[in-house]
Scaffold this motif. Structure first.
Motif, PDB file in Angstrom:
ATOM      1  N   ARG A 164     -29.951  25.194 101.810  1.00 38.04           N
ATOM      2  CA  ARG A 164     -29.875  23.980 102.633  1.00 38.04           C
ATOM      3  C   ARG A 164     -29.311  22.812 101.826  1.00 38.04           C
ATOM      4  O   ARG A 164     -28.459  22.059 102.310  1.00 38.04           O
ATOM      5  CB  ARG A 164     -31.266  23.611 103.155  1.00 38.04           C
ATOM      6  N   LEU A 165     -29.787  22.667 100.590  1.00 34.90           N
ATOM      7  CA  LEU A 165     -29.323  21.570  99.749  1.00 34.90           C
ATOM      8  C   LEU A 165     -27.911  21.818  99.222  1.00 34.90           C
ATOM      9  O   LEU A 165     -27.176  20.874  98.940  1.00 34.90           O
ATOM     10  CB  LEU A 165     -30.275  21.374  98.558  1.00 34.90           C
ATOM     11  N   THR A 219     -26.079  14.627  95.081  1.00 37.56           N
ATOM     12  CA  THR A 219     -25.273  13.414  95.219  1.00 37.56           C
ATOM     13  C   THR A 219     -23.856  13.614  94.714  1.00 37.56           C
ATOM     14  O   THR A 219     -22.945  12.869  95.094  1.00 37.56           O
ATOM     15  CB  THR A 219     -25.920  12.240  94.464  1.00 37.56           C
ATOM     16  N   ALA A 262     -34.245  16.103  96.231  1.00 35.54           N
ATOM     17  CA  ALA A 262     -34.109  15.598  97.594  1.00 35.54           C
ATOM     18  C   ALA A 262     -32.727  15.849  98.169  1.00 35.54           C
ATOM     19  O   ALA A 262     -32.587  16.187  99.346  1.00 35.54           O
ATOM     20  CB  ALA A 262     -34.423  14.101  97.636  1.00 35.54           C
ATOM     21  N   GLU A 263     -31.684  15.683  97.320  1.00 37.14           N
ATOM     22  CA  GLU A 263     -30.322  15.883  97.808  1.00 37.14           C
ATOM     23  C   GLU A 263     -29.366  16.013  96.627  1.00 37.14           C
ATOM     24  O   GLU A 263     -29.669  15.582  95.510  1.00 37.14           O
ATOM     25  CB  GLU A 263     -29.885  14.717  98.699  1.00 37.14           C
ATOM     26  N   VAL A 270     -28.107  15.208  91.170  1.00 35.47           N
ATOM     27  CA  VAL A 270     -29.032  15.234  92.303  1.00 35.47           C
ATOM     28  C   VAL A 270     -29.917  13.991  92.284  1.00 35.47           C
ATOM     29  O   VAL A 270     -30.044  13.310  91.267  1.00 35.47           O
ATOM     30  CB  VAL A 270     -29.942  16.493  92.247  1.00 35.47           C
TER      31      VAL A 270
END
Length: 697
Positions: free
Chosen positions: A393-394, A418, A415-416, A402
């Motif tokens: 998903r990420l 970047t 979290a994500e 990140v």
């Protein structure tokens, strides 16, 4: 300065293309052994210098290892080890504590700041101070990275490593001589034209690649990793057992003289140190003014992530040592130096590795190892990626930048992404990284199919079996379990009961008394309550509550073991998922083998089964201490009569039973939900009798 150069002589045969086909040690005379050992010591020191200081090795690792091993064999066979032999790097005897040692000169801290204007103010003070002293030389600044490690004093006498100490309070530090001796980049003997006495200051650190590799090992075996390389270096250097320090990858940069020699400039010191065999940083520069020093700091900030060591700023010092003397020091810091700090990394960082951790139940959890980053005031170097589906998903991969957050303000997680380094994401392994068994997917989760045939699962299962949540066997903690598995004495929980005193006393750290105590603890655990045994063997999804329900329903271990999924779902707290996990556990061939051998030593006690349905549909909650009952005894009494015992009060609760020192929250919740309160043992037993439950007087 000494005229005795410590360089290996030109005619030493172990320098270029050294031979490694040695005559048997037993065929040598003592004189021959002494001569060969001295030549090997000089050669090993020379190759250490080429590798650790000059980064220009002349021989490969295998050849170096052969020379080192030969030297060690000679020293052991003939008892000829010297105080400065390279073989002393493997570590000395463990200590009970690290004694204090007084420094030969104060190890002061440095004034610091994170703004350019603070650096310019430092420059203004330097100028005013030198003007007032009528010093008319040109001000140059010596700029070097500010290493984020542990500062140490290292002392040499007649060129031979004598002692080492941590900075401590600047006057007195911990004696870490034997630990520092194990660091390969710390020379045991100086080279070239060295002074008779020399005390230098260095920074011990753990290189970032080695830090990530070491953290990978910790995470893979279920231990907490270090938050950053500095903590790793500090924890390693303060080990009481130097052999532990020797196994961990530490290095050092030397950057100052405390006593024993004076230089005209700091740059002269920087150039001379390598001639003595002392390692220095190649990012050091001399600049002509403070603006160039600010530019130097900005350049180091830009390359910070590309260095293989951690830095948190730069140190700007007046280059001329006479000027430094004129400026002097305060009680805590020199007036001629300033640390220009970097801003703390916050939330955004780079993933350096992904480790797949194997849990007790075989669940595989991916963990991102990252450059240390500050998140919510806490420095973290790892974050959970949860499962393969979350990675997908990420779209996260090694090398990606990140953003990290703390889930529930506790557990760090990615979290994500970047800034992606590549097009894909980390490919989750198809086989277990520990045992090589096939990885099975269950929705978003992944599991090792090896069961107790997997070393990681065996290790976790043994730890869990002996833990307080299991059978509470004192003396079988995490380190002891690893030691027993490494020695091939224990492969699974069944092997614990086959240990002997002789087995244990042959291991480091075990005495006869501690061995006998452990065996006595295991003997006491040969007839455990059924519920405790079911919890201890580590069935997925079976904690203390489900284990107690299974014990009450079936009564014997054999009955639980043979129950099919329909039978299991008839038990309170057991739904389709839990029933399937239980059945899978007992159907595993590896698990059956371990359980059969375990049951040859352990006989779980039969449990009292449910005696009726007098309390069917009623829910009790307990708080405080009940005279004559443990909490589990009171809950068992309710559940054997068909009732339920839960931990919190709700509108579905029928009775709150209170003992001495009850929790006020549960009483308040009972009042809010109009739940009757049974105050004390007599009220509890009286209510049970009303429903026809037989309570012993």
């Amino acid at each position: 300065m000494s005229d005795d150069a410590a360089d290996a002589p030109a005619d030493n045969s172990y320098l270029a293309e050294p031979p490694t086909d040695f005559d048997p040690v037993e065929e040598l005379t003592e004189a021959d052994a002494e001569a060969q050992a001295e030549a090997l010591r000089e050669a090993v020191r020379y190759h250490d210098q080429r590798y650790y200081v000059e980064n220009d090795p002349e021989i490969d690792d295998r050849t170096y290892d052969a020379l080192f091993s030969r030297l060690r064999d000679l020293e052991e066979a003939f008892g000829i080890q010297t105080a400065d032999s390279p073989t002393r790097r493997v570590g000395g005897a463990p200590r009970d504590e690290l004694p204090d040692v007084e420094h030969v000169a104060p190890m002061r801290s440095i004034d610091q700041g994170g703004e350019a204007e603070e650096v310019r103010e430092f420059d203004r003070r330097v100028g005013e101070g030198l003007d007032s002293a009528d010093w008319d030389g040109e001000i140059e600044y010596y700029c070097e990275p500010k290493f984020d490690g542990l500062s140490v004093e290292v002392v040499y006498e007649d060129g031979v490593f004598e002692r080492a100490a941590t900075r401590g309070d600047g006057t007195v530090g911990d004696d870490v001589t034997e630990n520092v001796r194990t660091i390969p980049s710390v020379p045991q003997r100086l080279r070239g034209d060295y002074p008779e006495f020399l005390a230098v200051r260095g920074e011990v650190y753990m290189p970032k690649p080695a830090f990530q590799a070491y953290n990978r090992e910790l995470v893979e075996r279920g231990d907490d990793p270090f938050a950053n390389p500095r903590n790793a270096a500090a924890g390693t250097l303060r080990q009481l057992d130097p052999s532990v320090t020797a196994e961990r990858p530490l290095s050092v940069f030397f950057f100052d003289v405390l006593d024993g020699w004076e230089f005209d400039t700091r740059w002269e010191m920087h150039e001379t140190f390598p001639e003595w065999g002392l390692r220095v940083c190649d990012r050091t520069q001399v600049v002509g003014d403070i603006e160039a020093a600010v530019d130097y700091r900005d350049a180091r900030l830009d390359e910070r992530d590309d260095l293989d060591y951690e830095i948190d700023g730069v140190v700007i010092s007046v280059n001329d040592t006479d000027a430094c003397d004129e400026l002097g020091t305060t009680s805590r810091a020199p007036r001629w130096a300033f640390a220009y700090k970097f801003p703390a990394r916050s939330e955004h960082t780079t993933v350096r590795d992904v480790v797949v951790q194997v849990g007790r139940t075989g669940r595989l959890t991916p963990v991102a190892l990252m450059d240390p980053v500050e998140v919510g005031g806490v420095t973290v170097s790892r974050a959970s990626l949860h499962n393969p589906a979350e990675i997908e998903r990420l779209g996260v991969d090694v090398g990606d930048e990140v953003r990290v957050r703390r889930a529930g303000d506790v557990i760090p997680e990615v979290a994500e992404v970047t800034e992606a380094d590549g097009d894909g994401h980390f490919e989750f392994p198809a086989t277990c990284p520990v045992c090589g068994s096939a990885v099975e997917r269950d929705g978003p989760m992944a599991f090792c199919s090896g069961g107790l045939g997997c070393r990681a699962q065996r290790e976790r299962s043994v730890q869990h079996y002996a833990s307080r949540k299991g059978l509470d066997v004192e003396g079988v903690g995490e380190e002891r379990v690893q030691q027993l598995l490494d020695a091939d004495l224990v492969d699974d929980v069944a092997d614990l009961y086959e240990l002997t005193v002789d087995d244990l006393t042959d291991l480091e750290g075990w005495g006869e008394k501690s061995a006998e105590n452990l065996l006595a603890e295991l003997d006491d655990a040969r007839e455990p309550p059924l519920a405790d045994f079911l919890t201890a063997i580590g069935i997925p999804e079976v904690g203390e509550t489900v284990a107690a329900s299974l014990a009450r329903h079936f009564g014997t271990f054999d009955a639980v073991r043979e129950a099919d999924e329909d039978d299991l779902q008839a038990v309170a707290d057991v739904g389709p998922t839990v029933a399937h996990e239980i059945r899978d556990f007992f159907d595993s061939e590896a698990n059956r083998d371990v359980l059969d051998r375990l049951l040859a030593h352990v006989d779980p006690r039969e449990a009292e089964t449910t005696t009726g349905d007098a309390l069917d549909g009623l829910t009790f909650v307990f708080t405080g201490s009940l005279d004559g009952y443990t909490r589990s005894d009171a809950q068992d009494l309710v559940e054997r009569a068909g009732g339920s015992a839960t931990s919190s009060v709700s509108s579905n609760t029928d009775f709150l039973v209170t003992g001495s020192n009850p929790g006020q929250t549960k009483r308040d919740d009972a009042d809010d939900n109009d739940v009757p309160i049974l105050d004390g043992v007599e009220a509890f037993e009286s209510k049970l009798r009303e429903y026809g439950v037989d309570v012993e007087d």
